[in-house]
Write a protein that holds these residues in place. Structure first.
Motif, PDB file in Angstrom:
ATOM      1  N   GLN A 223      -4.500   2.074  20.333  1.00 32.94           N
ATOM      2  CA  GLN A 223      -5.409   1.926  21.479  1.00 32.94           C
ATOM      3  C   GLN A 223      -6.144   0.592  21.420  1.00 32.94           C
ATOM      4  O   GLN A 223      -6.279  -0.103  22.421  1.00 32.94           O
ATOM      5  CB  GLN A 223      -6.434   3.070  21.485  1.00 32.94           C
ATOM      6  CG  GLN A 223      -5.834   4.420  21.791  1.00 32.94           C
ATOM      7  CD  GLN A 223      -5.762   4.698  23.291  1.00 32.94           C
ATOM      8  OE1 GLN A 223      -6.240   3.920  24.096  1.00 32.94           O
ATOM      9  NE2 GLN A 223      -5.145   5.802  23.656  1.00 32.94           N
ATOM     10  N   LEU A 224      -6.620   0.254  20.213  1.00 32.57           N
ATOM     11  CA  LEU A 224      -7.379  -0.994  20.059  1.00 32.57           C
ATOM     12  C   LEU A 224      -6.501  -2.210  20.354  1.00 32.57           C
ATOM     13  O   LEU A 224      -6.915  -3.135  21.049  1.00 32.57           O
ATOM     14  CB  LEU A 224      -7.953  -1.098  18.642  1.00 32.57           C
ATOM     15  CG  LEU A 224      -9.193  -0.242  18.391  1.00 32.57           C
ATOM     16  CD1 LEU A 224      -9.488  -0.115  16.907  1.00 32.57           C
ATOM     17  CD2 LEU A 224     -10.407  -0.845  19.090  1.00 32.57           C
TER      18      LEU A 224
ATOM     19  N   LYS B 122      -5.080  -6.411  26.599  1.00 31.54           N
ATOM     20  CA  LYS B 122      -5.501  -6.411  28.006  1.00 31.54           C
ATOM     21  C   LYS B 122      -6.627  -7.429  28.228  1.00 31.54           C
ATOM     22  O   LYS B 122      -6.665  -8.138  29.222  1.00 31.54           O
ATOM     23  CB  LYS B 122      -5.992  -5.008  28.411  1.00 31.54           C
ATOM     24  CG  LYS B 122      -4.868  -4.152  28.963  1.00 31.54           C
ATOM     25  CD  LYS B 122      -5.345  -2.982  29.794  1.00 31.54           C
ATOM     26  CE  LYS B 122      -6.454  -2.192  29.182  1.00 31.54           C
ATOM     27  NZ  LYS B 122      -6.729  -0.931  29.805  1.00 31.54           N
ATOM     28  N   ILE B 123      -7.556  -7.491  27.260  1.00 34.91           N
ATOM     29  CA  ILE B 123      -8.671  -8.434  27.384  1.00 34.91           C
ATOM     30  C   ILE B 123      -8.131  -9.866  27.413  1.00 34.91           C
ATOM     31  O   ILE B 123      -8.501 -10.668  28.268  1.00 34.91           O
ATOM     32  CB  ILE B 123      -9.664  -8.256  26.214  1.00 34.91           C
ATOM     33  CG1 ILE B 123     -10.376  -6.915  26.384  1.00 34.91           C
ATOM     34  CG2 ILE B 123     -10.669  -9.406  26.161  1.00 34.91           C
ATOM     35  CD1 ILE B 123     -11.377  -6.620  25.309  1.00 34.91           C
TER      36      ILE B 123
ATOM     37  N   LEU C 137     -18.625  -4.262  20.988  1.00 36.73           N
ATOM     38  CA  LEU C 137     -17.644  -4.033  22.061  1.00 36.73           C
ATOM     39  C   LEU C 137     -16.727  -2.867  21.723  1.00 36.73           C
ATOM     40  O   LEU C 137     -16.502  -1.974  22.533  1.00 36.73           O
ATOM     41  CB  LEU C 137     -16.771  -5.283  22.236  1.00 36.73           C
ATOM     42  CG  LEU C 137     -17.184  -6.263  23.315  1.00 36.73           C
ATOM     43  CD1 LEU C 137     -16.326  -7.511  23.228  1.00 36.73           C
ATOM     44  CD2 LEU C 137     -17.014  -5.628  24.691  1.00 36.73           C
ATOM     45  N   VAL C 138     -16.200  -2.895  20.488  1.00 43.80           N
ATOM     46  CA  VAL C 138     -15.273  -1.848  20.066  1.00 43.80           C
ATOM     47  C   VAL C 138     -15.978  -0.498  20.057  1.00 43.80           C
ATOM     48  O   VAL C 138     -15.450   0.507  20.540  1.00 43.80           O
ATOM     49  CB  VAL C 138     -14.675  -2.168  18.674  1.00 43.80           C
ATOM     50  CG1 VAL C 138     -13.862  -1.003  18.146  1.00 43.80           C
ATOM     51  CG2 VAL C 138     -13.817  -3.415  18.751  1.00 43.80           C
ATOM     52  N   SER C 139     -17.197  -0.499  19.543  1.00 39.56           N
ATOM     53  CA  SER C 139     -17.910   0.773  19.466  1.00 39.56           C
ATOM     54  C   SER C 139     -18.223   1.289  20.876  1.00 39.56           C
ATOM     55  O   SER C 139     -18.133   2.472  21.154  1.00 39.56           O
ATOM     56  CB  SER C 139     -19.159   0.613  18.610  1.00 39.56           C
ATOM     57  OG  SER C 139     -20.298   0.961  19.309  1.00 39.56           O
ATOM     58  N   TYR C 140     -18.533   0.362  21.811  1.00 41.49           N
ATOM     59  CA  TYR C 140     -18.814   0.765  23.188  1.00 41.49           C
ATOM     60  C   TYR C 140     -17.571   1.366  23.841  1.00 41.49           C
ATOM     61  O   TYR C 140     -17.605   2.414  24.465  1.00 41.49           O
ATOM     62  CB  TYR C 140     -19.281  -0.461  23.984  1.00 41.49           C
ATOM     63  CG  TYR C 140     -19.454  -0.193  25.463  1.00 41.49           C
ATOM     64  CD1 TYR C 140     -20.581   0.467  25.943  1.00 41.49           C
ATOM     65  CD2 TYR C 140     -18.488  -0.611  26.374  1.00 41.49           C
ATOM     66  CE1 TYR C 140     -20.736   0.710  27.294  1.00 41.49           C
ATOM     67  CE2 TYR C 140     -18.638  -0.368  27.728  1.00 41.49           C
ATOM     68  CZ  TYR C 140     -19.766   0.290  28.186  1.00 41.49           C
ATOM     69  OH  TYR C 140     -19.915   0.544  29.511  1.00 41.49           O
ATOM     70  N   GLU C 141     -16.437   0.690  23.634  1.00 47.57           N
ATOM     71  CA  GLU C 141     -15.186   1.123  24.284  1.00 47.57           C
ATOM     72  C   GLU C 141     -14.588   2.338  23.591  1.00 47.57           C
ATOM     73  O   GLU C 141     -14.049   3.221  24.224  1.00 47.57           O
ATOM     74  CB  GLU C 141     -14.151   0.001  24.157  1.00 47.57           C
ATOM     75  CG  GLU C 141     -13.844  -0.871  25.333  1.00 47.57           C
ATOM     76  CD  GLU C 141     -13.696  -0.223  26.674  1.00 47.57           C
ATOM     77  OE1 GLU C 141     -14.508  -0.622  27.523  1.00 47.57           O
ATOM     78  OE2 GLU C 141     -12.812   0.609  26.913  1.00 47.57           O
ATOM     79  N   PHE C 142     -14.682   2.353  22.245  1.00 53.79           N
ATOM     80  CA  PHE C 142     -13.882   3.324  21.501  1.00 53.79           C
ATOM     81  C   PHE C 142     -14.681   4.298  20.648  1.00 53.79           C
ATOM     82  O   PHE C 142     -14.100   5.053  19.891  1.00 53.79           O
ATOM     83  CB  PHE C 142     -12.874   2.594  20.598  1.00 53.79           C
ATOM     84  CG  PHE C 142     -11.787   1.945  21.382  1.00 53.79           C
ATOM     85  CD1 PHE C 142     -10.769   2.710  21.913  1.00 53.79           C
ATOM     86  CD2 PHE C 142     -11.805   0.597  21.639  1.00 53.79           C
ATOM     87  CE1 PHE C 142      -9.773   2.133  22.665  1.00 53.79           C
ATOM     88  CE2 PHE C 142     -10.814   0.004  22.391  1.00 53.79           C
ATOM     89  CZ  PHE C 142      -9.786   0.774  22.908  1.00 53.79           C
TER      90      PHE C 142
ATOM     91  N   TRP D 271      -5.931  -2.496  24.069  1.00 56.19           N
ATOM     92  CA  TRP D 271      -7.162  -2.940  24.728  1.00 56.19           C
ATOM     93  C   TRP D 271      -7.385  -4.440  24.507  1.00 56.19           C
ATOM     94  O   TRP D 271      -7.681  -5.181  25.440  1.00 56.19           O
ATOM     95  CB  TRP D 271      -8.313  -2.091  24.171  1.00 56.19           C
ATOM     96  CG  TRP D 271      -9.682  -2.508  24.545  1.00 56.19           C
ATOM     97  CD1 TRP D 271     -10.313  -2.303  25.727  1.00 56.19           C
ATOM     98  CD2 TRP D 271     -10.617  -3.179  23.702  1.00 56.19           C
ATOM     99  NE1 TRP D 271     -11.571  -2.800  25.681  1.00 56.19           N
ATOM    100  CE2 TRP D 271     -11.787  -3.339  24.455  1.00 56.19           C
ATOM    101  CE3 TRP D 271     -10.583  -3.655  22.388  1.00 56.19           C
ATOM    102  CZ2 TRP D 271     -12.923  -3.970  23.933  1.00 56.19           C
ATOM    103  CZ3 TRP D 271     -11.713  -4.268  21.875  1.00 56.19           C
ATOM    104  CH2 TRP D 271     -12.857  -4.427  22.652  1.00 56.19           C
TER     105      TRP D 271
END
Ligand code: AMP
Length: 599
Positions: free
Chosen positions: A380-381, A387-388, A420-425, A384
């Motif tokens: 997933q990471l 995509k960024i 960012l990662v913690s917010y998204e994932f 993502w």
């Protein structure tokens, strides 16, 4: 384009093909187009969906249409409304530069009066489902006595869906001198019967072998307990962030339940099954085609004729009843030369079925381990992050950039990435933090058991006799519990346990043996005081014999000899017979209370 020309296509049809970006004909087109362009050739084509078969019959038939005439010249039968519409659209695209060719689609589930009005205008090509066509023929809205060609598309599916009688009726109403082109992904007996009864010396074209899976499809399987099927499905989906798939279930209920669960778990999906109204079906299909849905959960019947390109995966949540259905399911991916994966989630009892499918599709299922949390989060990471990086709207940011910089100024690059990662994932990472291993792998399990046995074999054990047995109600589980409870050592390694009627023989690791007898003193089992007696090991026995120069059981031997002498004196035993009178020498010797040294 020359290649299409070499097959005999010309003029406006070629221009339409070029606009679609077709450069070289697919194998089925290469073989079928010249035959269909010729005169009086019936044809049986074995080809999966996705091989380009619509153009294989569509292009030459369009070229043969005589627009000077106003009657129906070509009839194309297909199993479902969706496939009908798809074929109709494809034909209109191929005939982009031949607007004088009129094509109409006729299928159930919509207003018949509208369809009657349309066909009354004079239609050259009718694409129809069998049931609705019979209805229209009976109402004298469609006349098929004038056709020069009939195409039976996905013939096996039409017969699967019970259209046999309708097909017989339709075909018997067409002229004898017409050509019939039968397209089928598989060749069961019923299709062979249709070919035998209605086609005249047909040529056979096979793209791939009978009932064989496409080369572009890989077949994978996961083996789990029945209760873990859903969790496995969810993990498989989560581990493939770019998945665009159909999940097949056997029942409508399964389809709608699984779709609900997946929606609840945040996956864009919907169900397609027979209980939906036509409008609901259309909505679901539109959303799926537009890729607003990542997965579609469907029954075999509902998905028949469903024509969606670019599916990355097909997932068999349950294996289908028959192999042909598996061929159809898996044929929905790996189309138009693209790679696809067909996944089966099975439990160990279904392995035989998997092997039977393998034999027929001539492909091997590759075993896959159910992804664990770490693998899923990584996938997933990475998706993502890609995509960024691929995002294209940087130019529009200039106006707001400064504000964002100001907000983030106090943080380092590493800190920002973490946030960012913690917010998204955050949720995903938490969900998959401690995932259970769902795999049931027999071979692996066997390997592990073998290893455990081998490890056990290297441990040195001491053997004990305990003065209670089966008649006292002792079970191995209870004995293990007692050993662990009363031994001063924790996690004692226990070897063989043999529970006899009145006593029990068991092994424990040598290191704890000397303490074992002491630890069991004064312990009661259902009121019986336990007595534990160590049996000397072979090594020890040998050592004792060597030390004392005596044999193994001297007292026993003495007793036996004494008894024999007495018996012989009484003339009861022949000279060489051993053992007590009445004892059965073949019977295995049990440990009993006296031999165990009990009361
Ligand atoms: P079909 O088997 O007719 O459902 O076709 C599967 C897909 O392949 C459709 O999207 C067609 O547009 C595409 N297709 C058919 N023939 C060709 C060709 N010769 N070259 C490229 N794509 C094709």
């Amino acid at each position: 384009m020359e290649k299409f020309q070499e097959l005999g296509l010309n003029g406006e049809i070629l221009k339409g093909v070029a606009d679609l970006g077709f450069v070289t004909p697919s194998p089925v087109q290469e073989k079928a187009i010249p035959v269909i362009l010729g005169e009086q050739n019936d044809l049986v084509v074995l080809a999966q969906t996705g091989t380009g078969k619509t153009a294989a019959f569509g292009l030459p038939l369009l070229q043969k249409i005589d627009t000077e005439r106003n009657d129906t010249q070509v009839l194309i039968l297909s199993p479902t409304r969706e496939l009908c519409m798809q074929i109709g659209n494809d034909l209109r695209n191929y005939a982009k530069y031949r607007p004088d060719i009129r094509v109409a689609c006729v299928y159930g589930g919509t207003d018949i009066r509208k369809q009657i009005r349309e066909v009354k205008q004079g239609i050259h090509i009718i694409v129809a489902t069998p049931g609705r066509l019979v209805d229209m023929i009976n109402r004298k809205a469609i006349h098929i006595e004038t056709v020069f060609a009939v195409v039976l598309d996905e013939a096996d599916e039409m017969l699967n869906m019970g259209f046999q009688e309708d097909l017989d009726f339709i075909l018997s109403n067409t002229p004898k001198e017409k050509n019939t082109y039968l397209f089928s992904a598989t060749m069961p007996k019923e299709v062979e019967r249709i070919a035998k009864n209605y086609l005249i010396e047909p040529q056979e074209i096979a793209v791939g072998k009978k009932n064989q899976g496409a080369d572009t499809v890989s077949h994978h399987y996961y083996m789990v307990r029945a209760k873990d099927c859903y969790e496995t499905l969810r993990r498989v989906i989560d581990c493939a962030p770019d998945m665009y798939a159909i999940i097949f279930t056997r029942t409508k209920n399964d389809a709608s339940e699984i779709a609900k669960h997946l929606q609840r778990d945040g996956i864009d999906c919907d169900a397609l099954h027979g209980d939906l109204s036509q409008a609901q079906r259309d909505n679901v299909m539109t959303a799926f085609r537009a890729k607003r849905l990542k997965v579609l959960v469907a029954t075999d019947v509902a998905a028949r004729g469903l024509d969606v390109d670019c599916l990355t995966h097909v997932i068999n949540y349950n294996l289908p009843e028959d192999v042909e259905s598996y061929t159809h399911r898996s044929g929905r991916t790996g189309r138009a030369g693209k790679e696809g994966i067909s996944i089966a989630i099975i439990h160990s009892k279904e392995k035989g079925k998997l092997r039977r499918i393998e034999k027929i599709i001539k492909k091997t299922f590759e075993y896959k381990s159910v992804p664990q949390g770490e693998e899923i989060c990584r996938a997933q990471l990475a998706f993502w992050a890609d995509k960024i990086i691929a995002s294209e709207y940087q130019d529009n940011l200039a106006l707001y950039e400064q504000e964002v910089y100001d907000k983030f100024a106090a943080y380092s690059k590493e800190e920002l990435i973490q946030h960012l990662v913690s917010y998204e994932f955050g949720r995903l990472l938490k969900k998959y933090k401690n995932t259970e291993d769902l795999n049931v792998v027999e071979e692996e399990k066997k390997g592990k058991n073998k290893k455990a046995k081998e490890e056990k074999a290297t441990i040195a054990y001491s053997t004990f006799i305990l003065n209670i047995g089966r008649q006292d109600g002792l079970t191995p589980k209870e004995l293990m519990g007692m050993i662990n409870k009363y031994s001063r050592h924790k996690g004692v390694e226990i070897g063989d346990i043999r529970i006899f009627n009145t006593d029990t023989k068991f092994e424990v690791e040598e290191q704890v043996a000397s303490d074992m007898a002491i630890d069991f003193k004064k312990v009661l089992y259902k009121g019986i005081p336990l007595e534990l007696k160590a049996i000397p090991t072979r090594k020890e026995g040998r050592r004792r014999r060597e030390e004392h120069g005596k044999e193994r059981f001297p007292a026993k031997r003495e007793r036996r000899e004494k008894r024999s002498r007495k018996d012989r004196r009484a003339g009861e035993l022949p000279e060489k017979r051993r053992g007590r009178p009445g004892s059965n020498p073949k019977k295995p010797r049990n440990f009993n209370r006296s031999s165990a040294g009990g009361k």
